[in-house]
Design an enzyme around this catalytic site. Structure first.
Site: not given
Ligand code: DGY
Length: 324
Positions: A237, A266, A285
């Protein structure tokens, strides 16, 4: 009457059909306050909630007085207010096993592409710069037999250790709260304190969930401990790493390069300094993002919600002790 649920992520047709045999499904685009207001009655009556990548906080939970179970299409659940769920004995289900191998593949892709400069040199080929036999300015550095440091030895850490050790002959150092017998037996992994992993590894891979304990675990002091030749990989993360400190370490040559699949914000803002650094591979991601694995995660999340609303929380439940 079938229980009502809210679905906030599009599902493949067969999985939606499966869900609809068990529940009355209201599909929404997101969980923003405007959306909740627009579907106020459906939220007020919903016993289940299924989706991913949205914030589920106490303000949302207040609008859902009947809620008994939430099911996220992800292993990570840092976007949920777990205390608020626990206080109301609402089950939180997740998908911890189906994505392990795929995420470990992504991490090895980051290791290889940062070390061998795959993205950088491929772009140069496309730009027509490959006009003669290449020289050292196109070279990368070796991966095989270098030391792999893994911060966090859960399922994904273990799958990474397997790839690195069995596939690339890499000695493994790892930092985790507890020793991991399987990693040590199968891959001769050595349990170390964080400092040792940072100081001795050629690749430092962070595979940690985001918690109060792990937030900004890797910052200025930790980058300063790494080898100048180290390559830093984060596929856990974003907020586990102090991104400003990472940028500084890359700009000042304190570390050699970084491969990143996750970021503090993000999508990564287009003006992020990370995007103009030649020694950074930045991915959007994609850890678990293959057709097969995303399907399997969605299927698992559907089954999890069916189970939880039937009182079955033995598997894939974050808070079974509270729910029981
Ligand atoms: C997860 O499941 O939490 C991953 O970050 C998705 O790739």
């Amino acid at each position: 009457m079938k229980p009502s649920i809210i679905l906030y992520k599009a599902l493949p047709d067969d999985l939606l059909a499966r869900l609809e045999t068990h529940f009355t499904v209201t599909q929404v685009a997101n969980l923003k306050p405007e959306t909740v207001q627009q579907h106020a009655e459906a939220f007020a009556n919903a016993q289940g909630l299924l989706g991913s990548s949205q914030t589920v906080d106490s303000a949302l939970l207040e609008k859902m007085p009947q809620l008994r179970a939430t099911s996220t299409i992800s292993v990570g659940y840092d976007n949920f207010d777990v205390d608020a769920l626990n206080a109301r004995k609402i089950a939180l289900m997740h998908t911890p096993t189906v994505l392990t191998e795929t995420v470990a593949d992504t991490i090895m892709a980051l290791v290889l592409s940062s070390a061998r400069r795959v993205v950088d040199v491929a772009e140069r080929v496309k730009a027509g710069e490959w006009t003669k036999s290449i020289g050292p300015d196109w070279f990368g550095i070796d991966v095989h037999h270098k030391t792999m440091g893994i911060v966090g030895m859960g399922r994904i850490g273990l799958a990474l250790a397997q790839r690195a050790h069995c596939g690339f002959g890499m000695p493994i150092l790892y930092h985790a709260r507890r020793q991991h017998a399987e990693a040590e037996e199968r891959f001769q992994a050595r349990h170390c304190d964080l400092e040792t992993v940072l100081q001795e590894s050629d690749f430092v891979c962070v595979v940690l969930p985001l918690t109060e304990e792990t937030q900004h675990l890797i910052g200025k002091a930790q980058f300063a401990m790494m080898k100048k030749s180290a390559i830093f990989i984060n596929a856990g993360r974003g907020p586990v790493v102090d991104e400003a400190a990472l940028i500084e370490a890359l700009q000042n040559g304190e570390i050699h390069a970084a491969g990143l699949d996750v970021f503090e914000q993000e999508p990564l803002p287009a003006d992020s300094p990370l995007l103009s650094l030649p020694n950074v591979v930045a991915l959007p991601h994609i850890g678990s993002a293959t057709h097969e694995t995303r399907y399997n995660m969605a299927a698992c999340a559907v089954d999890n919600l069916i189970d939880a609303l039937n009182g079955k929380v033995e598997q894939n439940c974050v808070n079974p002790q509270v729910v029981r």
